[in-house]
Write a protein that holds these residues in place. Structure first.
Motif, PDB file in Angstrom:
ATOM      1  N   ARG A  74     -31.823   2.883  25.480  1.00  0.00           N
ATOM      2  CA  ARG A  74     -30.967   1.807  24.993  1.00  0.00           C
ATOM      3  C   ARG A  74     -29.612   1.845  25.688  1.00  0.00           C
ATOM      4  NH1 ARG A  74     -30.598   2.280  18.608  1.00  0.00           N
ATOM      5  NH2 ARG A  74     -30.103   4.418  19.144  1.00  0.00           N
ATOM      6  N   THR A  75     -29.046   0.664  25.875  1.00  0.00           N
ATOM      7  CA  THR A  75     -27.668   0.527  26.328  1.00  0.00           C
ATOM      8  C   THR A  75     -26.883   0.015  25.137  1.00  0.00           C
ATOM      9  OG1 THR A  75     -28.396  -0.016  28.569  1.00  0.00           O
ATOM     10  CG2 THR A  75     -26.126  -0.596  27.980  1.00  0.00           C
ATOM     11  N   PHE A  76     -25.780   0.694  24.816  1.00  0.00           N
ATOM     12  CA  PHE A  76     -24.959   0.330  23.665  1.00  0.00           C
ATOM     13  C   PHE A  76     -23.841  -0.606  24.095  1.00  0.00           C
ATOM     14  CE2 PHE A  76     -27.229   3.901  22.158  1.00  0.00           C
ATOM     15  CZ  PHE A  76     -27.261   3.804  20.781  1.00  0.00           C
ATOM     16  N   VAL A 107     -26.808   3.306  15.559  1.00  0.00           N
ATOM     17  CA  VAL A 107     -26.988   4.632  16.156  1.00  0.00           C
ATOM     18  C   VAL A 107     -28.234   5.303  15.590  1.00  0.00           C
ATOM     19  CG1 VAL A 107     -26.016   6.963  16.243  1.00  0.00           C
ATOM     20  CG2 VAL A 107     -24.579   4.992  16.776  1.00  0.00           C
ATOM     21  N   ASN A 108     -28.438   5.204  14.278  1.00  0.00           N
ATOM     22  CA  ASN A 108     -29.561   5.879  13.630  1.00  0.00           C
ATOM     23  C   ASN A 108     -30.890   5.144  13.777  1.00  0.00           C
ATOM     24  OD1 ASN A 108     -28.049   8.099  12.720  1.00  0.00           O
ATOM     25  ND2 ASN A 108     -27.236   6.866  11.059  1.00  0.00           N
ATOM     26  N   VAL A 118     -19.640   5.275  20.056  1.00  0.00           N
ATOM     27  CA  VAL A 118     -19.865   4.440  18.873  1.00  0.00           C
ATOM     28  C   VAL A 118     -19.765   5.306  17.621  1.00  0.00           C
ATOM     29  CG1 VAL A 118     -21.507   2.954  17.645  1.00  0.00           C
ATOM     30  CG2 VAL A 118     -21.307   2.790  20.127  1.00  0.00           C
ATOM     31  N   VAL A 119     -20.376   6.495  17.666  1.00  0.00           N
ATOM     32  CA  VAL A 119     -20.333   7.431  16.539  1.00  0.00           C
ATOM     33  C   VAL A 119     -18.888   7.803  16.220  1.00  0.00           C
ATOM     34  CG1 VAL A 119     -20.952   9.774  15.791  1.00  0.00           C
ATOM     35  CG2 VAL A 119     -22.640   8.358  16.961  1.00  0.00           C
ATOM     36  N   GLU A 169     -20.782   4.259  25.332  1.00  0.00           N
ATOM     37  CA  GLU A 169     -21.733   5.345  25.126  1.00  0.00           C
ATOM     38  C   GLU A 169     -22.057   5.480  23.643  1.00  0.00           C
ATOM     39  OE1 GLU A 169     -23.258   7.152  27.492  1.00  0.00           O
ATOM     40  OE2 GLU A 169     -22.216   5.932  28.981  1.00  0.00           O
ATOM     41  N   LYS A 170     -23.250   5.931  23.351  1.00  0.00           N
ATOM     42  CA  LYS A 170     -23.685   6.121  21.965  1.00  0.00           C
ATOM     43  C   LYS A 170     -22.710   7.016  21.207  1.00  0.00           C
ATOM     44  CE  LYS A 170     -27.617   7.984  19.352  1.00  0.00           C
ATOM     45  NZ  LYS A 170     -28.983   8.557  19.497  1.00  0.00           N
ATOM     46  N   GLN A 171     -22.288   8.116  21.830  1.00  0.00           N
ATOM     47  CA  GLN A 171     -21.381   9.045  21.149  1.00  0.00           C
ATOM     48  C   GLN A 171     -20.029   8.394  20.866  1.00  0.00           C
ATOM     49  OE1 GLN A 171     -22.509  11.853  19.877  1.00  0.00           O
ATOM     50  NE2 GLN A 171     -20.538  12.113  18.894  1.00  0.00           N
ATOM     51  N   GLY A 189     -32.424   4.654  16.501  1.00  0.00           N
ATOM     52  CA  GLY A 189     -33.107   5.153  17.700  1.00  0.00           C
ATOM     53  C   GLY A 189     -34.231   6.095  17.354  1.00  0.00           C
ATOM     54  N   THR A 235     -27.400  -2.854  20.569  1.00  0.00           N
ATOM     55  CA  THR A 235     -28.076  -2.243  21.714  1.00  0.00           C
ATOM     56  C   THR A 235     -28.992  -3.242  22.388  1.00  0.00           C
ATOM     57  OG1 THR A 235     -29.935  -1.468  20.376  1.00  0.00           O
ATOM     58  CG2 THR A 235     -28.086   0.057  20.672  1.00  0.00           C
TER      59      THR A 235
END
Length: 191
Positions: free
Chosen positions: A25-27, A155-156, A47-48, A43-45, A158, A18
């Motif tokens: 944040r920009t991923f 991700v975690n 990545v998840v 997008e963060k999602q 943040g 990020t």
């Protein structure tokens, strides 16, 4: 204009990272091989989902093809270094594809550029001339597992989730829907 596919057959590095402060944040996903580095915005999602699907694919590959897939990755194999700078966006990821290349024993991750129209699924993991630009990365099972582990950590890292609703907590406070719109800045305990 013909399609550009950036292929990384033996990447030195493939990581999620990020830029920016938590909450803003920009991923990015970044692939490097030799002197070439490509960064794509994601997008963060996404990545998840990518990390989860990689885990599922590795389990399936182990059971169906008998591939040697580690259950866990030693901490020293998980890349904890920051993204390589400067981080210059090649494109924003729209569609993602995953596959298994039995010949090389590698997981194939393909990231396709976002397009205005719907992407024809036949262009995913294919070298057709038409379609969105793409980044294709080949990962050994251990590096795929290490990527997923780092992605989870990124991700975690943040903002902490609200214990009541699960939404991210802002430093300035949080209006929790489970508190009927009341701002809960400080936990108050009764004596």
């Amino acid at each position: 204009m013909s399609r550009v596919i950036h292929v990384f057959r033996k990447p030195d590095r493939f990581v999620a990272g990020t830029v920016g402060e938590p909450g803003d944040r920009t991923f990015y996903l970044q692939a490097s091989e030799d002197v070439r580095t490509i960064s794509v915005t994601i997008e963060k999602q996404q990545v998840v989902v990518l990390a989860e699907r990689l885990g599922s694919l590795l389990e399936e590959v182990a059971s169906r093809f008998g591939a040697d897939v580690p259950d866990e990755v030693p901490d020293e194999l998980v890349d904890v270094e920051p993204l390589t700078v400067p981080v210059e966006e090649e494109f924003r990821v729209g569609t993602m594809g995953l596959g298994w290349d039995a010949d090389s024993g590698a997981v194939v991750v393909e990231l396709l550029a976002m397009t205005e129209g719907e992407v024809d699924e036949t262009v995913v993991l294919d070298d057709t001339e038409e379609g969105p630009d793409a980044v294709r990365v080949f990962l050994t099972p251990v590096t795929a597992r290490a990527f997923a582990e780092r992605a989870d950590r990124v991700v975690n890292a943040g903002r902490k989730p609200c214990p009541l609703c699960g939404e991210p907590l802002d430093p300035a406070g949080h209006i929790c829907p489970r508190q009927n719109g009341y701002r809960r800045d400080v936990d108050v305990t009764e004596d």
